[in-house]
Design a protein around this motif. Structure first.
Motif, PDB file in Angstrom:
ATOM      1  N   THR A 187       1.655   6.012 -16.421  1.00 61.39           N
ATOM      2  CA  THR A 187       0.843   5.903 -17.630  1.00 61.39           C
ATOM      3  C   THR A 187       1.219   7.032 -18.585  1.00 61.39           C
ATOM      4  OG1 THR A 187      -0.903   7.345 -16.794  1.00 61.39           O
ATOM      5  CG2 THR A 187      -1.097   4.975 -16.294  1.00 61.39           C
ATOM      6  N   LEU A 213      -5.359   7.890 -12.127  1.00 57.71           N
ATOM      7  CA  LEU A 213      -4.582   6.853 -11.454  1.00 57.71           C
ATOM      8  C   LEU A 213      -5.490   5.799 -10.833  1.00 57.71           C
ATOM      9  CD1 LEU A 213      -1.644   8.856  -9.844  1.00 57.71           C
ATOM     10  CD2 LEU A 213      -1.681   7.555 -11.955  1.00 57.71           C
ATOM     11  N   SER A 241      -6.602   3.479 -13.454  1.00 61.08           N
ATOM     12  CA  SER A 241      -5.474   2.680 -13.953  1.00 61.08           C
ATOM     13  C   SER A 241      -4.976   1.693 -12.907  1.00 61.08           C
ATOM     14  CB  SER A 241      -4.316   3.601 -14.371  1.00 61.08           C
ATOM     15  OG  SER A 241      -4.716   4.443 -15.421  1.00 61.08           O
ATOM     16  N   PHE A 277      -3.839   2.183  -9.891  1.00 58.71           N
ATOM     17  CA  PHE A 277      -2.694   2.598  -9.092  1.00 58.71           C
ATOM     18  C   PHE A 277      -3.124   2.692  -7.639  1.00 58.71           C
ATOM     19  CE2 PHE A 277      -1.113   3.575 -13.177  1.00 58.71           C
ATOM     20  CZ  PHE A 277       0.252   3.706 -13.077  1.00 58.71           C
ATOM     21  N   THR A 278      -2.149   2.830  -6.773  1.00 55.49           N
ATOM     22  CA  THR A 278      -2.446   3.014  -5.360  1.00 55.49           C
ATOM     23  C   THR A 278      -2.446   4.505  -5.048  1.00 55.49           C
ATOM     24  OG1 THR A 278      -0.120   2.972  -4.708  1.00 55.49           O
ATOM     25  CG2 THR A 278      -1.288   0.845  -4.774  1.00 55.49           C
ATOM     26  N   GLN A 299       0.944   6.210  -5.164  1.00 54.10           N
ATOM     27  CA  GLN A 299       1.446   6.670  -6.460  1.00 54.10           C
ATOM     28  C   GLN A 299       1.016   8.110  -6.713  1.00 54.10           C
ATOM     29  OE1 GLN A 299       3.466   4.907  -8.481  1.00 54.10           O
ATOM     30  NE2 GLN A 299       3.613   6.509 -10.002  1.00 54.10           N
TER      31      GLN A 299
END
Length: 183
Positions: free
Chosen positions: A21, A61, A64, A66-67, A70
């Motif tokens: 991002t 994160l 957003s 994400f895992t 990440q």
């Protein structure tokens, strides 16, 4: 070499999947590298800011989608870039500096992963035990992979995170076993 490190980290993290991002690339990475530079110059007051920014990174994160992997890979990219650049430039990283780098990465990963996991738990509300165990297993696996890769030391905050995950899993399984009917 600050600007070169930041540029390479942005490139490395930007190539990860899912894509980074703008907050990650323009805020999180440069801030962590600034904190790291401060620590390497002996300014331990950077710790509080780094802790706060790492937690924010984990939260960003999470929001957003994400895992948790990440979160860890972002910090791993910083370690890779710093060590690769040292080799390219023929610069030896002194043991104390490498230890500081690992400690900063270890702490940042632990704080970011903890925040990510806390937000996940809050979002789910009354998380069922099986989901809790899945999350703990997943978090423990990510922590183990970070330790195994050599990105962080086993005796630091990531090792502590792994230990807490395993202890919580053991506790949950013991309670579950006590509640289950015996044959």
């Amino acid at each position: 070499n600050h600007s070169l490190i930041v540029a390479r980290c942005r490139e490395r993290v930007g190539a990860l999947t899912p894509p980074a991002t703008p907050t990650e690339l323009d805020g999180g990475l440069p801030a962590f590298i600034d904190d790291l530079a401060g620590r390497l110059s002996g300014d331990e007051s950077q710790d509080v800011g780094m802790r706060s920014r790492a937690r924010q990174h984990g939260a960003d994160l999470f929001t957003s989608d994400f895992t948790i992997e990440q979160v860890v890979r972002d910090y791993g990219a910083v370690c890779q870039v710093v060590t690769e650049m040292a080799v390219e430039m023929g610069t030896e990283i002194e043991a104390a500096d490498f230890q500081t780098l690992n400690q900063c990465l270890d702490d940042a990963i632990a704080y970011a992963v903890s925040e990510f996991a806390d937000m996940d738990k809050k979002q789910r509300g009354g998380v069922e035990q099986s989901m809790t165990l899945w999350n703990l297993t997943h978090t423990a696996g990510v922590a183990f992979e970070a330790i195994k890769s050599g990105t962080v030391a086993s005796g630091g905050a990531t090792g502590d995170l792994l230990s807490r995950c395993l202890a919580t899993m053991k506790s949950l399984l013991a309670v579950s076993r006590e509640k289950s009917p015996r044959n």
